[in-house]
Design a protein around this motif. Structure first.
Motif, PDB file in Angstrom:
ATOM      1  N   PHE A  78       0.838  -1.206   0.000  1.00  0.00           N
ATOM      2  CA  PHE A  78       0.000   0.000   0.000  1.00  0.00           C
ATOM      3  C   PHE A  78       0.867   1.248   0.000  1.00  0.00           C
ATOM      4  O   PHE A  78       1.861   1.313   0.721  1.00  0.00           O
ATOM      5  N   LYS A  79       0.412   2.217  -0.814  1.00  0.00           N
ATOM      6  CA  LYS A  79       1.224   3.440  -0.927  1.00  0.00           C
ATOM      7  C   LYS A  79       1.122   4.279   0.337  1.00  0.00           C
ATOM      8  O   LYS A  79       2.045   4.976   0.702  1.00  0.00           O
ATOM      9  N   ALA A  80      -0.030   4.250   0.974  1.00  0.00           N
ATOM     10  CA  ALA A  80      -0.215   5.053   2.187  1.00  0.00           C
ATOM     11  C   ALA A  80      -0.947   4.216   3.228  1.00  0.00           C
ATOM     12  O   ALA A  80      -1.721   3.319   2.865  1.00  0.00           O
ATOM     13  N   PRO A  81      -0.728   4.500   4.514  1.00  0.00           N
ATOM     14  CA  PRO A  81      -1.334   3.656   5.561  1.00  0.00           C
ATOM     15  C   PRO A  81      -2.856   3.595   5.498  1.00  0.00           C
ATOM     16  O   PRO A  81      -3.448   2.558   5.730  1.00  0.00           O
ATOM     17  N   HIS A  82      -3.481   4.731   5.139  1.00  0.00           N
ATOM     18  CA  HIS A  82      -4.944   4.716   5.142  1.00  0.00           C
ATOM     19  C   HIS A  82      -5.497   3.783   4.063  1.00  0.00           C
ATOM     20  O   HIS A  82      -6.593   3.242   4.187  1.00  0.00           O
ATOM     21  N   GLU A  83      -4.708   3.565   3.005  1.00  0.00           N
ATOM     22  CA  GLU A  83      -5.170   2.643   1.965  1.00  0.00           C
ATOM     23  C   GLU A  83      -5.264   1.229   2.533  1.00  0.00           C
ATOM     24  O   GLU A  83      -6.147   0.450   2.194  1.00  0.00           O
ATOM     25  N   TYR A  84      -4.331   0.929   3.428  1.00  0.00           N
ATOM     26  CA  TYR A  84      -4.351  -0.385   4.084  1.00  0.00           C
ATOM     27  C   TYR A  84      -5.611  -0.517   4.949  1.00  0.00           C
ATOM     28  O   TYR A  84      -6.315  -1.531   4.910  1.00  0.00           O
ATOM     29  N   ALA A  85      -5.920   0.561   5.710  1.00  0.00           N
ATOM     30  CA  ALA A  85      -7.098   0.500   6.594  1.00  0.00           C
ATOM     31  C   ALA A  85      -8.379   0.366   5.774  1.00  0.00           C
ATOM     32  O   ALA A  85      -9.278  -0.412   6.125  1.00  0.00           O
ATOM     33  N   VAL A  86      -8.445   1.100   4.671  1.00  0.00           N
ATOM     34  CA  VAL A  86      -9.653   1.057   3.840  1.00  0.00           C
ATOM     35  C   VAL A  86      -9.808  -0.334   3.218  1.00  0.00           C
ATOM     36  O   VAL A  86     -10.895  -0.910   3.192  1.00  0.00           O
ATOM     37  N   GLU A  87      -8.704  -0.878   2.731  1.00  0.00           N
ATOM     38  CA  GLU A  87      -8.775  -2.190   2.089  1.00  0.00           C
ATOM     39  C   GLU A  87      -9.173  -3.273   3.111  1.00  0.00           C
ATOM     40  O   GLU A  87      -9.986  -4.153   2.819  1.00  0.00           O
ATOM     41  N   THR A  88      -8.615  -3.172   4.325  1.00  0.00           N
ATOM     42  CA  THR A  88      -8.981  -4.150   5.357  1.00  0.00           C
ATOM     43  C   THR A  88     -10.469  -4.022   5.697  1.00  0.00           C
ATOM     44  O   THR A  88     -11.182  -5.020   5.813  1.00  0.00           O
ATOM     45  N   ALA A  89     -10.934  -2.776   5.827  1.00  0.00           N
ATOM     46  CA  ALA A  89     -12.359  -2.557   6.126  1.00  0.00           C
ATOM     47  C   ALA A  89     -13.217  -3.161   5.021  1.00  0.00           C
ATOM     48  O   ALA A  89     -14.234  -3.812   5.274  1.00  0.00           O
ATOM     49  N   LYS A  90     -12.783  -2.956   3.789  1.00  0.00           N
ATOM     50  CA  LYS A  90     -13.544  -3.470   2.643  1.00  0.00           C
ATOM     51  C   LYS A  90     -13.615  -5.002   2.688  1.00  0.00           C
ATOM     52  O   LYS A  90     -14.677  -5.594   2.510  1.00  0.00           O
ATOM     53  N   GLN A  91     -12.476  -5.623   2.954  1.00  0.00           N
ATOM     54  CA  GLN A  91     -12.470  -7.088   2.974  1.00  0.00           C
ATOM     55  C   GLN A  91     -13.307  -7.626   4.136  1.00  0.00           C
ATOM     56  O   GLN A  91     -13.958  -8.658   4.010  1.00  0.00           O
ATOM     57  N   LYS A  92     -13.289  -6.920   5.276  1.00  0.00           N
ATOM     58  CA  LYS A  92     -14.120  -7.355   6.410  1.00  0.00           C
ATOM     59  C   LYS A  92     -15.595  -7.316   6.002  1.00  0.00           C
ATOM     60  O   LYS A  92     -16.352  -8.255   6.244  1.00  0.00           O
ATOM     61  N   ALA A  93     -16.004  -6.209   5.390  1.00  0.00           N
ATOM     62  CA  ALA A  93     -17.427  -6.057   5.046  1.00  0.00           C
ATOM     63  C   ALA A  93     -17.837  -7.040   3.953  1.00  0.00           C
ATOM     64  O   ALA A  93     -18.902  -7.660   4.029  1.00  0.00           O
ATOM     65  N   LEU A  94     -16.981  -7.201   2.947  1.00  0.00           N
ATOM     66  CA  LEU A  94     -17.342  -8.106   1.845  1.00  0.00           C
ATOM     67  C   LEU A  94     -17.437  -9.554   2.314  1.00  0.00           C
ATOM     68  O   LEU A  94     -18.289 -10.311   1.863  1.00  0.00           O
ATOM     69  N   GLU A  95     -16.548  -9.921   3.250  1.00  0.00           N
ATOM     70  CA  GLU A  95     -16.584 -11.306   3.741  1.00  0.00           C
ATOM     71  C   GLU A  95     -17.956 -11.593   4.376  1.00  0.00           C
ATOM     72  O   GLU A  95     -18.566 -12.635   4.139  1.00  0.00           O
ATOM     73  N   VAL A  96     -18.453 -10.630   5.147  1.00  0.00           N
ATOM     74  CA  VAL A  96     -19.757 -10.825   5.801  1.00  0.00           C
ATOM     75  C   VAL A  96     -20.889 -10.764   4.769  1.00  0.00           C
ATOM     76  O   VAL A  96     -21.824 -11.577   4.799  1.00  0.00           O
ATOM     77  N   ALA A  97     -20.779  -9.818   3.824  1.00  0.00           N
ATOM     78  CA  ALA A  97     -21.839  -9.694   2.800  1.00  0.00           C
ATOM     79  C   ALA A  97     -21.959 -10.989   1.998  1.00  0.00           C
ATOM     80  O   ALA A  97     -23.041 -11.407   1.631  1.00  0.00           O
TER      81      ALA A  97
END
Ligand SMILES: Cc1cn([C@@H]2O[C@H](COP(=O)(O)OP(=O)(O)OP(=O)(O)O)[C@@H](O)[C@H]2O)c(=O)[nH]c1=O
Length: 680
Positions: A51-70
């Protein structure tokens, strides 16, 4: 709701928080949002260097958490949520990303790196909006954004650091601190959204919701952007199952509509269109989900999906290509969302109702086969025919054949040329001598619950359990019911509890890091099966089982099954007697049976013997926050004499009133869920 009209627009929708964080739960609950908590199973192990910036990592992790549940919910929970919210909070200092510490030394490393410095806290949030279509495909719209808050720590002395670490607070928190509690004492200033540090940027979230649900708000005001990840649904899971770290998670740093001098935020929206990887047996459609607002939003989503197919590949490859998400001039495609009340019944509805009508027949077939020890017999002698089984179990050939065929149809047996064998399920759970046998619990259901349910109508009319109609004497609760009867009945009841504890024990015992606790006390621990799982999961821990003298006396019958010198038994009544001293108390399947009044008596007794930092581990079936499930919990409530089923939040609030702060909640997907609390 004037404060935020969009919250009320979510009423009637199945909103799911894909997070086990009690702080997120509380922040969203406090603003009146009604939602279910389904913690994500996504492991936070993305490669940060991608990840180029730390927040991109947080956003991607959040996305994967939500998609896994969806993705999981339509398959495992048999319902498709309307919205899934995922979040991930990280702390960054000196180019490092700090997540939750793994142990005290890790917490020390993190906190000492923050001492005397300003650092950033980022929370990435992903909102997955799901739209189930007639053909069981699901449209996913993904909105993701992040918020940055700057926090400055005072200089921390070694003593302060260790006192804070020993309080236990840092362990489940990013950066090793909780600004909302003791950690607040370490902070000199906060620039930006305080709740963002606690774990959820509420203000930014509400703004994003307005964008989704009040789509007339011009998108240009919000500088939201969208990327279509996949639109044709041919390879749906490949799009959703792989983290996509190189997809840009940000394109404008600091949205003009969210002016914050020292905080940054950005947002982006993706639409995906895919079908679930497996088709659920049935789906539960929730009432009121077709509100006017959502209909028009969905048609808009569909219009974007249908009109941009040709651009998919380009958009996926290009980091900078964007589409306006919501345009008031967007062409709406009408689709029929009217409920056809008078049309022919749908196949899946008929199947679902058929399953419910026949449910009792299936239960009784299972109970009868278990009682006749059919599964034990076919384990010892696989490949018997109906006549041979009938002879062994001393029953009629005709009746046995019907029962065996019914068991085949239920997936409990297999048949080949009219001979029968156990399925794997029967071998592992239905044999009476299997390690994870539910045989004892099945017997209890047949002996005690079946008769109670046959009086359900009067129970509903009169508002109390019909236990007195079922048992001759009139005892007060289930445990006492059993103890007013013969020794055999007592043992049968204990065996039922033993079975559940054996099957659920490991999931409960391993749900949290309990390495700091050396002595535990399992209150009402019955045969010691749960205690035994705790000692297996935590090599340094010994567990006292505290239960009524009659239970302790009979528990010897079960000792050979789990002989363990770190499990000991203490006889007593937790309402009357002094509780043994321990640094962790376990309450498994106890509180649901208690009225609020009794529950408070017990909790205050535990609170009295607990020092700050002591743990309390609660294990129960946690109801969904809107009490719409799980059916297992709600059906159990129909035969309970006192007490009630509660949600994790309800338990949290009750425990908090006795000074226990909820640190973590786990929905285990086993028979029992778990909550870990720390005495403040
Ligand atoms: C800085 C800070 C963080 N936190 C908590 O830290 C966890 C971060 O971890 P996560 O991975 O984002 O979430 P989680 O707790 O593992 O839950 P999940 O969403 O299921 O991954 C969240 O809990 C936050 O509240 C606080 O409570 N207070 C603070 O001041």
């Amino acid at each position: 709701m004037v404060l935020n009209p969009v919250i009320s627009k979510l009423a009637g929708k199945l909103v799911v928080l894909a997070s086990a964080s009690p702080r997120r739960l509380e922040i969203l609950r406090n603003v009146g949002l009604r939602f279910e908590v389904v913690p994500s199973w996504f492991k936070e192990t993305l490669d940060k260097s991608l990840f180029k910036a730390p927040h991109e990592y947080a956003v991607e992790t959040a996305k994967q958490k939500a998609l896994e549940v969806a993705r999981r919910m339509p398959i495992k929970h048999l319902k498709t949520p309307d919205i899934v919210i995922g979040a991930d909070t990280i702390v960054t200092v000196d180019g490092m990303i700090l997540e939750k510490p793994v142990d005290k030394h890790d917490a020390y490393r993190m906190l000492s790196s923050l001492s005397g410095k300003e650092h950033s806290v980022y929370t990435g949030v992903a909102i997955v909006v799901c739209h189930e279509k007639e053909n069981e495909e699901v449209d996913y719209q993904l909105i993701q954004f992040y918020e940055e808050t700057k926090v400055k720590f005072a200089d921390l002395s070694e003593d302060m650091l260790w006192e804070y670490i020993n309080s236990g607070e840092p362990m489940d928190k990013a950066g090793g601190y909780g600004i909302q509690a003791l950690g607040g004492m370490l902070v000199e200033y906060v620039h930006g959204d305080f709740l963002n540090v606690v774990g959820f940027p509420l203000n930014h979230f509400c703004k994003q919701l307005s964008l989704i649900y009040n789509h007339c708000t011009s998108s240009s005001d919000q500088k939201s952007e969208s990327v279509h990840l996949s639109l044709n649904g041919t390879h749906p899971t490949s799009v959703l199952s792989q983290p996509t770290p190189n997809v840009p998670t940000q394109s404008s740093h600091g949205s003009s509509s969210i002016p914050k001098p020292s905080s940054a935020s950005s947002s982006q929206t993706h639409h995906t269109h895919c079908s679930p990887s497996a088709s659920p047996a049935h789906k539960v459609k929730r009432k009121g989900s077709d509100s006017e607002v959502s209909q028009s939003s969905w048609t808009l989503v569909n219009s974007l999906s249908k009109h941009t197919d040709g651009r998919e590949a380009k958009l996926r490859d290009s980091e900078n290509t964007t589409l306006p998400l919501i345009s008031s001039s967007g062409q709406l495609i009408e689709h029929d969302v009217t409920e056809h009340e008078d049309s022919e019944p749908r196949k899946e509805d008929l199947e679902r109702i058929g399953e419910l009508i026949d449910g009792f027949k299936a239960s009784k077939a299972l109970f009868t086969a278990a009682r006749l020890r059919v599964f034990d017999l076919l384990h010892r002698m696989p490949g018997l025919d109906a006549a041979q089984v009938a002879q062994e179990v001393k029953a009629s050939v005709k009746g046995t054949e019907c029962l065996l065929e019914a068991c085949v149809s239920l997936g409990l047996l297999t048949s080949k040329e009219r001979t029968y064998e156990n399925t794997d399920l029967a071998t592992s759970l239905l044999r009476s001598d299997a390690c994870f046998s539910l045989h004892g619990y099945i017997q209890h259901c047949d002996d005690t619950l079946w008769p109670l349910f046959s009086h359900l109508e009067s129970a509903v009319e009169e508002g109390h359990s019909q236990r007195e109609k079922v048992v001759s004497n009139k005892p007060k609760d289930m445990l006492k019911d059993a103890f007013h009867n013969s020794q055999e009945a007592k043992l049968r009841f204990m065996n039922a509890m033993h079975c559940v504890a054996k099957v659920a024990g490991k999931s409960v015992a391993t749900a949290f890091d309990l390495s700091r606790y050396k002595t535990a006390c399992d209150l009402g621990g019955c045969t010691g099966a749960m205690a035994c799982e705790f000692t297996k999961a935590h090599p340094g821990m010994s567990v006292m089982v505290f239960d009524l003298p009659a239970v302790v006396e009979l528990s010897e019958h079960f000792h050979p099954l789990h002989s363990n010198n770190r499990v000991s038994f203490v006889a007593g009544d937790f309402f009357q007697d002094e509780l043994p001293k321990a640094d962790l108390y376990i309450l498994a399947r106890i509180l649901h049976d208690l009225t609020d009044e009794k529950l408070h008596i017990l909790l205050s007794k535990i609170a009295d013997v607990c020092k700050p930092g002591c743990g309390l581990l609660l294990s129960e079936i946690f109801l969904d926050e809107d009490r719409s499930g799980p059916s297992r919990g709600l059906l159990q409530a129909l035969s309970m004499s006192e007490g009630k089923q509660r949600s994790a939040t309800e338990y949290s609030v009750l425990l908090k009133s006795h000074g226990f702060i909820t640190a973590q909640i786990r929905h285990t997907d086993n028979l029992l869920d778990a909550m870990f609390c720390i005495k403040a």
